[in-house]
Scaffold this active site. Structure first.
Site, PDB file in Angstrom:
ATOM      1  CD  GLN A 110      10.618  -1.685  11.479  1.00 45.73           C
ATOM      2  OE1 GLN A 110       9.447  -2.167  11.032  1.00 45.73           O
ATOM      3  NE2 GLN A 110      10.629  -0.789   9.633  1.00 45.73           N
ATOM      4  CG  HIS A 123       6.369   2.727   1.183  1.00 46.68           C
ATOM      5  ND1 HIS A 123       4.594   2.770   1.502  1.00 46.68           N
ATOM      6  CD2 HIS A 123       6.582   1.544   2.449  1.00 46.68           C
ATOM      7  CE1 HIS A 123       4.192   2.212   2.262  1.00 46.68           C
ATOM      8  NE2 HIS A 123       5.268   1.428   2.938  1.00 46.68           N
ATOM      9  CE1 TYR A 136      -4.164   0.510  -0.712  1.00 48.96           C
ATOM     10  CE2 TYR A 136      -3.494   3.134   0.691  1.00 48.96           C
ATOM     11  CZ  TYR A 136      -4.368   2.203  -0.083  1.00 48.96           C
ATOM     12  OH  TYR A 136      -5.176   2.474  -0.505  1.00 48.96           O
TER      13      TYR A 136
HETATM   14  P1  AMP Z   1       5.964  -0.406   6.618  1.00 50.21           P
HETATM   15  O1  AMP Z   1       4.873  -0.532   4.395  1.00 50.21           O
HETATM   16  O2  AMP Z   1       4.672   0.861   7.067  1.00 50.21           O
HETATM   17  O3  AMP Z   1       5.959  -1.663   7.299  1.00 50.21           O
HETATM   18  O4  AMP Z   1       7.070   0.385   5.828  1.00 50.21           O
HETATM   19  C1  AMP Z   1       7.939   0.037   5.109  1.00 50.21           C
HETATM   20  C2  AMP Z   1       9.450   0.906   4.908  1.00 50.21           C
HETATM   21  O5  AMP Z   1       8.549   2.101   4.708  1.00 50.21           O
HETATM   22  C3  AMP Z   1      10.425   1.173   6.531  1.00 50.21           C
HETATM   23  O6  AMP Z   1      10.807   1.051   6.502  1.00 50.21           O
HETATM   24  C4  AMP Z   1       8.738   2.925   7.250  1.00 50.21           C
HETATM   25  O7  AMP Z   1       9.949   2.899   8.075  1.00 50.21           O
HETATM   26  C5  AMP Z   1       9.357   3.265   6.052  1.00 50.21           C
HETATM   27  N1  AMP Z   1       8.255   3.822   5.789  1.00 50.21           N
HETATM   28  C6  AMP Z   1       6.992   3.986   6.007  1.00 50.21           C
HETATM   29  N2  AMP Z   1       6.621   5.463   6.409  1.00 50.21           N
HETATM   30  C7  AMP Z   1       7.216   6.740   5.791  1.00 50.21           C
HETATM   31  C8  AMP Z   1       7.358   7.342   5.678  1.00 50.21           C
HETATM   32  N3  AMP Z   1       5.969   8.300   5.969  1.00 50.21           N
HETATM   33  N4  AMP Z   1       7.991   8.347   5.176  1.00 50.21           N
HETATM   34  C9  AMP Z   1       9.371   7.274   4.964  1.00 50.21           C
HETATM   35  N5  AMP Z   1       9.654   5.929   5.110  1.00 50.21           N
HETATM   36  C10 AMP Z   1       8.059   5.467   5.596  1.00 50.21           C
END
Ligand code: AMP
Length: 300
Positions: A157, A41, A36
Site C-alpha cells: 500500500q 494506528h 478500530y
Molecule cells: P487500517 O485501519 O488497517 O487501514 O490502517 C490504517 C493505517 O495504519 C495504515 O497506514 C496501516 O499501514 C497502519 N497500520 C496498521 N497496522 C499497523 C501496525 N501494526 N503498526 C503500524 N501501523 C499500522
C-alpha cells in the site's frame, strides 16, 4: 467527557478547517485509517503530531477496497472508543464521513494503478489497491495535508500511495512508520480481533518466519527461491496455517530475480490464513554488501 478534539463529517468542513490552519501558518498532518484503532494506528498519530502542528485522523471503512466476498460488513467498528484513543494520542480532528458523503449516487471516477499492484496483495485481492488509491486521493483532497503518515505493515500500500502522489502530483510528504507488534511478534491489526486466543498466540510464527529468512540473508543467502524456502519452512511448522504467499522481492519494484544483488533492499512478504482470519506481514532486509563476520548473527 467534553472532547477537545473536533469530529467532522463533511468534506467541505474539513477542507475549510485545513485551509484555516494553513492560513495561520501551521501545518496539517493526516492519518488515514479504517478505525478500530490499536497501538499501530496510535503510533502513526503520534508520528504525525511530531511532524505537523495539527493532526486529522480519518475513520472510514472504504467499501471500494473490499471485494464482495470480503469482510466489509463484519469489519470491526467502535466509533466512540476510536475517538477517545485518537484524542489521547494527540489527534486534533477526526474526519469520519458517511459513505454517501464520499461516494454520492452520481460518483463515476476510478483510479487504476498498474505494475506493483499485480503481485502479492494485488494478485490475491484484485481491485483492492485501486479502491485504496481512490479513497486516499479523496481523503487527501478533503483534508489537504502537508504530511500523510502510513504504516509499513501495509508495505505494498505504501508503494501504491507513493506512486499515486508522484503520478498525480499531490504536494504531500509521505511518511512511513514502523510496524507495531504484540509481544510474540504478531503485527497489530484490527483484524486480529477475529483470532481466537489460541491462534493469536500461534500467529507469532509469522514474525518468526520473517526473522528466520532475514537471518539467512544476513548469513549470505542471495538466492530468491532459497529465501522463500526459509519463509515457507518456518510457516509450515504450524500445520493449521494456509500460506497465500510467502516471498522475497525487491523492496522498491517487487521484481523477483533469481538472485538479489549486494546492497539491494529486499521485502519479505507474507499473507496467510489462520482459522477464518487473513493476516499479512512483511520485513525489509538489506542484502549485505559484503559477507563478513558482522553479517553472522548469534552463531546461527
Ligand atoms: P487500517 O485501519 O488497517 O487501514 O490502517 C490504517 C493505517 O495504519 C495504515 O497506514 C496501516 O499501514 C497502519 N497500520 C496498521 N497496522 C499497523 C501496525 N501494526 N503498526 C503500524 N501501523 C499500522
Amino acid at each position: 467527557m467534553v472532547s477537545k478534539m473536533e469530529i467532522i463529517t463533511k468534506i467541505a468542513d474539513i477542507q475549510y478547517i485545513s485551509q484555516q490552519i494553513k492560513k495561520n501558518g501551521n501545518t496539517v498532518g493526516v492519518v488515514p485509517t479504517m478505525g478500530y484503532l490499536h497501538k499501530g494506528h496510535l503510533s502513526l498519530i503520534e508520528k504525525a503530531k511530531n511532524e505537523t502542528d495539527k493532526v486529522i485522523t480519518t475513520l472510514f471503512v472504504n467499501p471500494t477496497q473490499f471485494a464482495p466476498n470480503e469482510d466489509f460488513d463484519a469489519y470491526p467498528r467502535d466509533f466512540e472508543r476510536d475517538c477517545n484513543l485518537a484524542e489521547d494520542a494527540g489527534s486534533d480532528f477526526i474526519f469520519a464521513p458517511e459513505t454517501s458523503e464520499m461516494y454520492p449516487k452520481n460518483f463515476i471516477t476510478s483510479i487504476n494503478i498498474k505494475g506493483i499492484t499485480s503481485k502479492f496483495e494485488g494478485a490475491s485481492r484484485p481491485n483492492h489497491f485501486n479502491g485504496v488509491a481512490l479513497i486516499v486521493a479523496k481523503l487527501f483532497n478533503a483534508t489537504l495535508p502537508d504530511v500523510a503518515v502510513f504504516g509499513q505493515k501495509d508495505l505494498q500500500q505504501t508503494l501504491v500511495i507513493k506512486a499515486l502522489v508522484r503520478d498525480l502530483n499531490f504536494p504531500i510528504k509521505i511518511v512511513i512508520a514502523p510496524t507495531m507488534r504484540e509481544a510474540n511478534g504478531l503485527a497489530m491489526s484490527s483484524r486480529n480481533k477475529y483470532l481466537s486466543e489460541e491462534n493469536r498466540k500461534k500467529a507469532g510464527i509469522i514474525f518468526k518466519a520473517l526473522e528466520d529468512a532475514s537471518h539467512a540473508i544476513y548469513r549470505g543467502e542471495i538466492e530468491r527461491k532459497r529465501i522463500n524456502a526459509f519463509l515457507h519452512k518456518t510457516l509450515r511448522t504450524l500445520p493449521e496455517i494456509q500460506i497465500d504467499y510467502a516471498c522475497a522481492a525487491d523492496a522498491d519494484t517487487f521484481a523477483e530475480p533469481e538472485e538479489f544483488l549486494p546492497g539491494e533492499n529486499i521485502a519479505l512478504m507474507i499473507a496467510v490464513h489462520l482459522g477464518k482470519t487473513r493476516l499479512i506481514d512483511n520485513a525489509l532486509v538489506k542484502i549485505p554488501s559484503q559477507l563478513n563476520d558482522s553479517n553472522f548473527i548469534e552463531g546461527i
